[in-house]
Design a protein around this motif. Sequence first.
Motif, PDB file in Angstrom:
ATOM      1  N   CYS A   1     -14.664  26.422   1.556  1.00 53.29           N
ATOM      2  CA  CYS A   1     -15.327  25.203   1.571  1.00 53.29           C
ATOM      3  C   CYS A   1     -16.707  25.746   2.128  1.00 53.29           C
ATOM      4  N   ALA A   2     -17.001  26.402   3.239  1.00 54.37           N
ATOM      5  CA  ALA A   2     -18.128  26.879   3.898  1.00 54.37           C
ATOM      6  C   ALA A   2     -19.050  27.540   2.920  1.00 54.37           C
ATOM      7  N   GLU A   3     -18.415  28.495   2.273  1.00 56.33           N
ATOM      8  CA  GLU A   3     -19.355  28.977   1.220  1.00 56.33           C
ATOM      9  C   GLU A   3     -19.811  28.117  -0.017  1.00 56.33           C
ATOM     10  N   ASN A   4     -19.135  27.081  -0.074  1.00 53.77           N
ATOM     11  CA  ASN A   4     -19.696  26.175  -0.989  1.00 53.77           C
ATOM     12  C   ASN A   4     -20.444  25.064  -0.460  1.00 53.77           C
ATOM     13  N   ASN A   5     -20.628  24.942   0.936  1.00 58.69           N
ATOM     14  CA  ASN A   5     -21.424  23.923   1.580  1.00 58.69           C
ATOM     15  C   ASN A   5     -20.592  22.414   1.650  1.00 58.69           C
ATOM     16  N   VAL A   6     -19.292  22.567   1.800  1.00 55.45           N
ATOM     17  CA  VAL A   6     -18.506  21.377   1.636  1.00 55.45           C
ATOM     18  C   VAL A   6     -17.776  21.511   2.973  1.00 55.45           C
ATOM     19  N   ALA A   7     -17.925  20.155   3.597  1.00 56.26           N
ATOM     20  CA  ALA A   7     -17.248  19.823   5.047  1.00 56.26           C
ATOM     21  C   ALA A   7     -16.256  19.234   4.878  1.00 56.26           C
ATOM     22  N   VAL A   8     -15.062  19.617   5.322  1.00 57.93           N
ATOM     23  CA  VAL A   8     -13.776  18.939   5.266  1.00 57.93           C
ATOM     24  C   VAL A   8     -13.623  18.022   6.529  1.00 57.93           C
ATOM     25  N   GLN A   9     -13.429  16.867   6.030  1.00 48.05           N
ATOM     26  CA  GLN A   9     -13.211  15.708   7.182  1.00 48.05           C
ATOM     27  C   GLN A   9     -12.105  15.242   7.309  1.00 48.05           C
ATOM     28  N   CYS A  10     -11.168  15.231   6.455  1.00 52.98           N
ATOM     29  CA  CYS A  10      -9.965  14.554   6.795  1.00 52.98           C
ATOM     30  C   CYS A  10      -8.786  15.524   5.896  1.00 52.98           C
ATOM     31  N   ILE A  11      -7.496  15.793   6.398  1.00 60.39           N
ATOM     32  CA  ILE A  11      -6.535  16.371   5.473  1.00 60.39           C
ATOM     33  C   ILE A  11      -5.305  15.429   5.501  1.00 60.39           C
ATOM     34  N   GLN A  12      -4.608  15.095   4.381  1.00 57.46           N
ATOM     35  CA  GLN A  12      -3.707  14.349   4.497  1.00 57.46           C
ATOM     36  C   GLN A  12      -2.216  14.869   3.991  1.00 57.46           C
ATOM     37  N   SER A  13      -1.310  15.145   4.624  1.00 62.48           N
ATOM     38  CA  SER A  13      -0.090  15.812   4.295  1.00 62.48           C
ATOM     39  C   SER A  13       1.132  14.998   4.302  1.00 62.48           C
TER      40      SER A  13
ATOM     41  N   ARG B   1      -3.786  13.166   8.653  1.00 65.91           N
ATOM     42  CA  ARG B   1      -3.023  12.039   8.184  1.00 65.91           C
ATOM     43  C   ARG B   1      -1.766  12.471   7.653  1.00 65.91           C
ATOM     44  N   LYS B   2      -0.931  11.580   7.986  1.00 67.56           N
ATOM     45  CA  LYS B   2       0.407  12.063   7.073  1.00 67.56           C
ATOM     46  C   LYS B   2       1.017  10.924   6.325  1.00 67.56           C
ATOM     47  N   SER B   3       1.649  11.099   5.430  1.00 72.22           N
ATOM     48  CA  SER B   3       2.340   9.827   4.737  1.00 72.22           C
ATOM     49  C   SER B   3       3.555   9.761   5.237  1.00 72.22           C
ATOM     50  N   LEU B   4       4.313   8.439   4.868  1.00 65.88           N
ATOM     51  CA  LEU B   4       5.350   8.141   5.628  1.00 65.88           C
ATOM     52  C   LEU B   4       6.709   8.781   4.704  1.00 65.88           C
ATOM     53  N   PRO B   5       7.839   8.977   5.421  1.00 71.56           N
ATOM     54  CA  PRO B   5       8.737   9.636   4.659  1.00 71.56           C
ATOM     55  C   PRO B   5       9.234   8.862   3.436  1.00 71.56           C
ATOM     56  N   TYR B   6       9.541   9.614   2.332  1.00 71.34           N
ATOM     57  CA  TYR B   6      10.055   9.266   1.369  1.00 71.34           C
ATOM     58  C   TYR B   6       8.708   8.205   0.544  1.00 71.34           C
ATOM     59  N   MET B   7       7.541   8.362   0.915  1.00 78.22           N
ATOM     60  CA  MET B   7       6.571   7.577   0.347  1.00 78.22           C
ATOM     61  C   MET B   7       5.458   8.733  -0.617  1.00 78.22           C
ATOM     62  N   HIS B   8       6.090   9.132  -1.616  1.00 78.43           N
ATOM     63  CA  HIS B   8       5.366  10.232  -2.130  1.00 78.43           C
ATOM     64  C   HIS B   8       4.148   9.728  -3.020  1.00 78.43           C
ATOM     65  N   PHE B   9       4.389   8.398  -3.480  1.00 80.66           N
ATOM     66  CA  PHE B   9       3.332   7.842  -4.168  1.00 80.66           C
ATOM     67  C   PHE B   9       2.044   7.515  -3.408  1.00 80.66           C
ATOM     68  N   SER B  10       2.365   7.798  -2.184  1.00 77.18           N
ATOM     69  CA  SER B  10       0.996   7.622  -1.093  1.00 77.18           C
ATOM     70  C   SER B  10       0.035   8.943  -1.206  1.00 77.18           C
ATOM     71  N   ASN B  11       0.659  10.007  -1.807  1.00 78.78           N
ATOM     72  CA  ASN B  11      -0.039  11.008  -2.084  1.00 78.78           C
ATOM     73  C   ASN B  11      -0.272  11.395  -3.365  1.00 78.78           C
ATOM     74  N   GLY B  12      -0.591  10.149  -4.158  1.00 75.37           N
ATOM     75  CA  GLY B  12      -0.753  10.320  -5.613  1.00 75.37           C
ATOM     76  C   GLY B  12      -1.433  11.449  -6.342  1.00 75.37           C
ATOM     77  N   ALA B  13      -2.813  11.491  -5.895  1.00 75.74           N
ATOM     78  CA  ALA B  13      -3.390  12.616  -6.382  1.00 75.74           C
ATOM     79  C   ALA B  13      -2.865  14.027  -6.116  1.00 75.74           C
ATOM     80  N   ALA B  14      -2.451  14.204  -4.831  1.00 73.79           N
ATOM     81  CA  ALA B  14      -1.811  15.665  -4.827  1.00 73.79           C
ATOM     82  C   ALA B  14      -0.262  15.821  -5.465  1.00 73.79           C
ATOM     83  N   GLU B  15       0.319  14.723  -5.713  1.00 75.23           N
ATOM     84  CA  GLU B  15       1.984  14.939  -6.120  1.00 75.23           C
ATOM     85  C   GLU B  15       1.563  14.973  -7.658  1.00 75.23           C
ATOM     86  N   ARG B  16       0.217  14.316  -8.134  1.00 75.63           N
ATOM     87  CA  ARG B  16       0.216  14.516  -9.869  1.00 75.63           C
ATOM     88  C   ARG B  16      -0.226  15.803 -10.032  1.00 75.63           C
ATOM     89  N   HIS B  17      -1.067  16.355  -9.152  1.00 75.18           N
ATOM     90  CA  HIS B  17      -1.459  17.770  -9.252  1.00 75.18           C
ATOM     91  C   HIS B  17      -0.433  18.907  -9.398  1.00 75.18           C
TER      92      HIS B  17
END
Length: 181
Positions: free
Chosen positions: A33-45, A70-86
């Motif tokens: 990210c630093a090589e591409n001048n992108v700053a990471v502000q938040c990570i959801q797991s 940030r973390k999603s609640l247990p058994y709430m995979h749909f709250s990580n929609g973009a990640a789960e789809r990827h």
Amino acid sequence: MHFTDMFSRFSKVYTMERKSQVGEKLLEYLMFCAENNVAVQCIQSDGAQEYVGAGTLFQKVCSENKITTRKSLPYMHFSNGAAERHILTTMQKAFCLLAHKSLTPQYWAYALLYASEMNNLMPHSAFGNKETPYWRWHERIPDLSGVHCFGSDVRINVPLDSGEWKKYATPKGWMGIYVGF
């Protein structure tokens, strides 16, 4: 393990042998990210222990770089929609790549990385299928001259100035399988 930027939907995949390596992979991603001048502000797991456990390298790196976790609640995979789809899309493509060329599971990691890179180069539905994640991340058109079909036969030539090359005694090259770029 993968990281997906929510603005561009650009994803970066890292292969690991152990879950305890997530902190090291986060450091690699932050350098990318630093090589591409992108700053990471938040990570959801998904809240797995290797992400949220106190004293883990992952948590230390996040706190040192002022990254909110940030973390999603247990058994709430749909709250990580973009990640789960990827994950689903990339795994399906990797299985197809292996099956198409009848490759063994030892090529799984290569197929997964290739599929993820190809996802970044294709138009994304989040942008009306008009822009690619690569374009939104890098703001330029990718150079596709080195991209070939996964599993293609390739010939690896021994350079003539190599110490391994003997005029008549050794072959001038060998056959291999293209597994990525």
